[in-house]
Design an enzyme around this catalytic site. Structure first.
Site, PDB file in Angstrom:
ATOM      1  N   PRO A 290       0.855  -1.207   0.000  1.00  0.00           N
ATOM      2  CA  PRO A 290       0.000   0.000   0.000  1.00  0.00           C
ATOM      3  C   PRO A 290       0.880   1.243   0.000  1.00  0.00           C
ATOM      4  O   PRO A 290       1.759   1.383   0.839  1.00  0.00           O
ATOM      5  CB  PRO A 290      -0.787  -0.132   1.307  1.00  0.00           C
ATOM      6  CG  PRO A 290       0.072  -0.985   2.191  1.00  0.00           C
ATOM      7  CD  PRO A 290       0.810  -1.926   1.284  1.00  0.00           C
TER       8      PRO A 290
ATOM      9  N   GLN B 177      -6.806  -1.343   2.244  1.00  0.00           N
ATOM     10  CA  GLN B 177      -6.154  -0.885   3.472  1.00  0.00           C
ATOM     11  C   GLN B 177      -6.800   0.400   3.966  1.00  0.00           C
ATOM     12  O   GLN B 177      -6.996   1.342   3.192  1.00  0.00           O
ATOM     13  CB  GLN B 177      -4.661  -0.620   3.288  1.00  0.00           C
ATOM     14  CG  GLN B 177      -4.002  -0.327   4.645  1.00  0.00           C
ATOM     15  CD  GLN B 177      -2.569   0.158   4.566  1.00  0.00           C
ATOM     16  OE1 GLN B 177      -2.300   1.231   4.058  1.00  0.00           O
ATOM     17  NE2 GLN B 177      -1.653  -0.652   5.083  1.00  0.00           N
TER      18      GLN B 177
ATOM     19  N   CYS C  34       2.478   3.226   9.177  1.00  0.00           N
ATOM     20  CA  CYS C  34       2.869   4.488   8.556  1.00  0.00           C
ATOM     21  C   CYS C  34       3.243   5.521   9.617  1.00  0.00           C
ATOM     22  O   CYS C  34       2.445   5.819  10.502  1.00  0.00           O
ATOM     23  CB  CYS C  34       1.749   5.031   7.675  1.00  0.00           C
ATOM     24  SG  CYS C  34       2.214   6.552   6.814  1.00  0.00           S
TER      25      CYS C  34
END
Length: 490
Positions: free
Chosen positions: A17, A86, A115
């Site tokens: 992603p 996601q 992230c």
């Protein structure tokens, strides 16, 4: 009915992603080149919950469209069995609601827990979740119990191996299908070495598939390196981000395609699926990298539309041909839809081809207000509007019922309010009643408003508090009818 087996996460090569990269054109291109599974870019739960699911018959896609008409997530049949959605979330209830919204259109659901960027960590999402194991457990447990598709999550490692392993063991107990591990902690960046030893320790500690991520800088320069990284981490599968962003043909076991061909292949998908030109431009710039200062790179950087981007790559004709196909298909579908509308048993509905143009009316005076006034004067129940939206082009049509008769315009409008005004015009014209247009001369509603305003001022001078004038009540009635618009069945 064909029942597809659930997604397997062992022995797979996966597109990671990536924000602004993992949109539909890149995902389809990665699948073409050999990726087994593709993840979409992280999409925030709150934004997704504002979206409506729309079947785009022209593009043959499923679109999740925000209130401002922006497409937040677009997918198609080609990837349905291999795309993992996601999301960014810090709330189990919201995460489950989003998962249920997209469940029928994707192969799996993933929660971003790795992230480190602010757009992800604010609100407790992304890598911020790593410091809240209880919340991690509540979100994943809710998803595993609440949806039929496999659930995964993507994490970064913690400062110590022991803490990382303990967290992953707790995550495994929620029942998820696999876990992706970026082998760096949240403070480290791509130039820092990837910690293969930590990923290996995780693989030895759990029985679910572990997907290794973070090898683009140190390991993965070509297809054969994917296996090297997998062996170094002992992982079940490998997830590739930057190496795939730079050249998605990294997934080809036969080797790279020339970059020019890759970019043209990408651009074909971008045009075919009407990708926004800014996103297309961003992805192509990531592929060009050091060539951005070339003449071609400068032209790409200056492009301000999909057509201009296509012209940079000598694909202007392809763009024009594709757009012409779309227009022809749209017209065909509109004709088909209109034919179906005409066949609907609405013989008792009085119809005219009219539209509401507010420039033809005084400020704040509308046909709906005139119709409401007429109904009150004639002692009829107030008008009832029934409005539907057509999935093909998201246009609206409204039927108004007055004194047990139905009226509508045969023209579809871009908003519910415009469609209702058009229906009111049909009714007023059929009844021979003024509709309030400027060309009709003296406007009794304007005069009525002036009288009411003057009375209000006079009463205020005497300390009295007058109720709202009738024209404001009429506006309120118009606004409150603007809810719960059903889709026109197909």
């Amino acid at each position: 009915m064909t029942v597809n087996p659930p997604l397997c996460f062992r022995g797979k090569k996966i597109l990671a992603p990536m924000v602004r990269v993992g949109t539909l054109p890149m995902r389809l291109l990665a699948l073409d080149y050999g990726a087994d599974i593709v993840y979409c870019e992280e999409l925030i739960d709150i934004k997704m919950l504002q979206c409506k699911r729309v079947i785009n018959e022209v593009l043959e896609t499923v679109d999740f469209v925000a209130p401002n008409e922006r497409v937040v997530f677009r997918t198609c049949e080609r990837e349905r069995q291999r795309v993992v959605f996601q999301m960014g979330s810090a709330d189990a209830e919201r995460a489950l609601a989003v998962a249920k919204l997209v469940e029928s259109d994707v192969a799996g659901i993933d929660i971003n827990m790795g992230c480190p960027k602010e757009y992800s960590t604010k609100g407790g999402m992304g890598a911020a979740l790593l410091s809240d194991p209880d919340k991690i457990e509540s979100i994943l447990t809710a998803l595993v119990k609440g949806v039929c598709k496999p659930v995964t999550c993507k994490i970064r490692i913690l400062p110590s191996v022991e803490d990382t392993v303990n967290l992953v063991k707790r995550i495994e107990k929620t029942g998820i299908a696999a876990i992706a591990v970026h082998g760096r902690n949240k403070e480290e960046r791509p130039q820092h070495p990837v910690h293969c030893d930590v990923i290996k320790a995780i693989c030895e500690a759990v029985s679910i598939p572990v997907i290794a991520n973070g090898g683009s800088h140190d390991f993965i320069k070509e297809y054969m390196d994917i296996e090297t990284f997998q062996k170094a981490t002992a992982a079940s599968s490998v997830m590739i981000a930057r190496a795939a962003m730079w050249n998605p043909s990294i997934f080809r076991k036969e080797g790279f395609f020339p970059l020019k061909d890759v970019m043209q292949d990408y651009l074909k998908y971008a045009v075919r699926y009407d990708n926004h030109y800014t996103n297309t431009k961003y992805c192509l710039c990531q592929m060009l990298r050091e060539q951005l200062e070339t003449a071609q790179g400068k032209k790409l950087h200056a492009a301000q539309s999909t057509l201009e981007i296509c012209e940079v790559f000598e694909m202007g004709d392809f763009y024009e041909e594709t757009r012409a196909i779309f227009e022809a298909k749209k017209m065909s579908l509109e004709t088909e839809t209109q034919d179906e509308d005409d066949q609907v048993d609405d013989s008792d509905v009085i119809k005219m081809a009219v539209r509401f143009d507010k420039r033809e009316y005084p400020p704040q005076i509308t046909p709906k207000m005139y119709l409401l006034e007429w109904c009150r004067k004639e002692k009829h129940p107030q008008p009832v509007y029934e409005t539907v939206q057509r999935p093909l082009d998201r246009l609206f049509c409204s039927v108004v019922t007055v004194a047990e008769r139905k009226y509508r315009s045969t023209l579809w409008d871009k908003s519910k309010k415009l469609a209702e005004q058009a229906a009111a015009i049909v009714c007023l014209r059929t009844l021979g009643v003024p509709e309030g247009k400027l060309c009709e001369g003296e406007n009794h509603l304007i005069n009525k408003r002036k009288r009411e305003d003057q009375e209000r001022l006079n009463n205020k001078d005497h300390g009295e508090d007058l109720a709202e004038p009738s024209h404001k009540k009429a506006n309120f009635i118009e606004e409150t009818s603007d809810r719960n618009v059903p889709k026109m069945p197909r």
